[in-house]
Design a protein around this motif. Sequence first.
Motif, short mmCIF file in Angstrom:
data_model
loop_
_atom_site.label_atom_id
_atom_site.label_comp_id
_atom_site.label_asym_id
_atom_site.label_seq_id
_atom_site.Cartn_x
_atom_site.Cartn_y
_atom_site.Cartn_z
N GLY A 175 37.14 -12.63 1.16
CA GLY A 175 38.11 -13.44 0.42
C GLY A 175 38.39 -14.75 1.15
N GLY A 176 38.64 -14.64 2.44
CA GLY A 176 38.95 -15.81 3.25
C GLY A 176 37.79 -16.78 3.33
N ASP A 177 36.61 -16.25 3.43
CA ASP A 177 35.44 -17.13 3.56
C ASP A 177 35.11 -17.83 2.26
OD1 ASP A 177 35.18 -16.55 6.14
OD2 ASP A 177 33.47 -15.19 5.96
N GLU A 178 35.27 -17.12 1.16
CA GLU A 178 34.86 -17.69 -0.12
C GLU A 178 35.79 -18.79 -0.59
OE1 GLU A 178 34.54 -14.41 -2.70
OE2 GLU A 178 32.67 -13.73 -1.77
N LYS A 179 37.10 -18.63 -0.35
CA LYS A 179 38.06 -19.63 -0.83
C LYS A 179 37.94 -20.91 -0.04
CE LYS A 179 41.87 -17.39 -3.14
NZ LYS A 179 43.32 -17.31 -3.19
N LYS A 180 37.68 -21.96 -0.75
CA LYS A 180 37.54 -23.26 -0.12
C LYS A 180 38.95 -23.86 -0.02
CE LYS A 180 35.05 -27.51 -0.79
NZ LYS A 180 35.62 -28.56 -1.57
N THR A 181 39.24 -24.55 1.06
CA THR A 181 40.54 -25.22 1.18
C THR A 181 40.41 -26.67 0.78
OG1 THR A 181 41.27 -23.73 2.93
CG2 THR A 181 42.42 -25.84 2.74
N VAL A 182 41.22 -27.09 -0.17
CA VAL A 182 41.18 -28.49 -0.61
C VAL A 182 42.41 -29.22 -0.12
CG1 VAL A 182 39.76 -27.98 -2.64
CG2 VAL A 182 42.21 -28.07 -2.88
N ARG A 183 42.21 -30.49 0.20
CA ARG A 183 43.31 -31.31 0.72
C ARG A 183 43.97 -32.03 -0.45
NH1 ARG A 183 43.64 -36.59 3.38
NH2 ARG A 183 45.63 -36.54 4.49
N VAL A 184 45.26 -31.76 -0.65
CA VAL A 184 46.03 -32.36 -1.74
C VAL A 184 47.02 -33.36 -1.15
CG1 VAL A 184 47.64 -31.89 -3.62
CG2 VAL A 184 45.83 -30.24 -3.11
N VAL A 185 47.02 -34.58 -1.67
CA VAL A 185 47.95 -35.59 -1.16
C VAL A 185 48.98 -35.99 -2.21
CG1 VAL A 185 46.43 -36.53 0.63
CG2 VAL A 185 46.27 -37.42 -1.71
N THR A 186 50.14 -36.44 -1.72
CA THR A 186 51.25 -36.77 -2.62
C THR A 186 52.15 -37.84 -2.00
OG1 THR A 186 52.98 -35.76 -4.00
CG2 THR A 186 52.83 -34.98 -1.74
#
Length: 266
Positions: free
Chosen positions: A28-39
């Motif tokens: 689960g941890g490996d598959e989920k990609k982390t995306v950077r969200v800015v605001t």
Amino acid sequence: MKKLKVVSSVLMVAFLLILSACGTSKTGGDEKKTVRVVTDAAYAPFEYQDKGEVVGFDIDFIKAVAKEAGYNIKVEHVGWDPIFVEIKGKTADIAISSITITDKRKQTYDFSVPYFFSKNEILVPKGSAIKSAADLKGKVVAVQNGTTGQEAAEAILGENSKDLKKFENNNLAILELKKNGADAVVADNTVVEEYVRNNPNENFTVIEDDGAFEKEYYGLLFPKGSKLKADFDKAVKKVIDNGTYAKLFKQWLKKDPDIQILKDQQ
Ligand code: ARG
């Protein structure tokens, strides 16, 4: 002997359980990609800072959408102008910041399907002579630089008008009004209405002018050609359809959303 067998099978089951637990969390941890969200976290109730944390309707919404789409996110406050620099330069993957979908922005960026209906409104002191958008002519107007509020004000005052004061964020524009450095602020309806509600002692009120200000829709902002758009579009629709959107809307904005108005745009 029987006892030994029971113990060993219990151990075996326990072992298998631990193994499978490790397995899920790992893949689960490996598959989920982390995306950077800015605001730009200076636009309550959509995005603002509370005890050093970025919170608001938009933040809870993007969390729900990312979860639905199967991504981890990291939300960071960078400011309004930097949002566009980062998305253009692809140093960030997504921006959420009450960003209106406009034809001009679409030339440089991609947007998700619309997730919020909005329009500009005028924030003025109670008893102000300003009763409509046309009344802004000849008055000093404060706006956040590079917003549709600036465009709406410029449509009345004229482009590069010396009566237009532009600020890096909307809170500074409101501060200018409070200091009597401006006669009005033009910004998104939800934001100015929330400001009036939260600051009853400051004696401000809002002026609506549907004839002068256009209907606007917020979208998630992506770099042009982003591969994330398809997954996030699907997830935005899902979060709207499965009731999560209405729940967050009610929680943050204290009323029910007009879902149909969004559906009509999708
Ligand atoms: N909706 C307006 C626009 O897109 C204003 C958004 C400002 N957002 C913010 N977080 N300061 O131009």
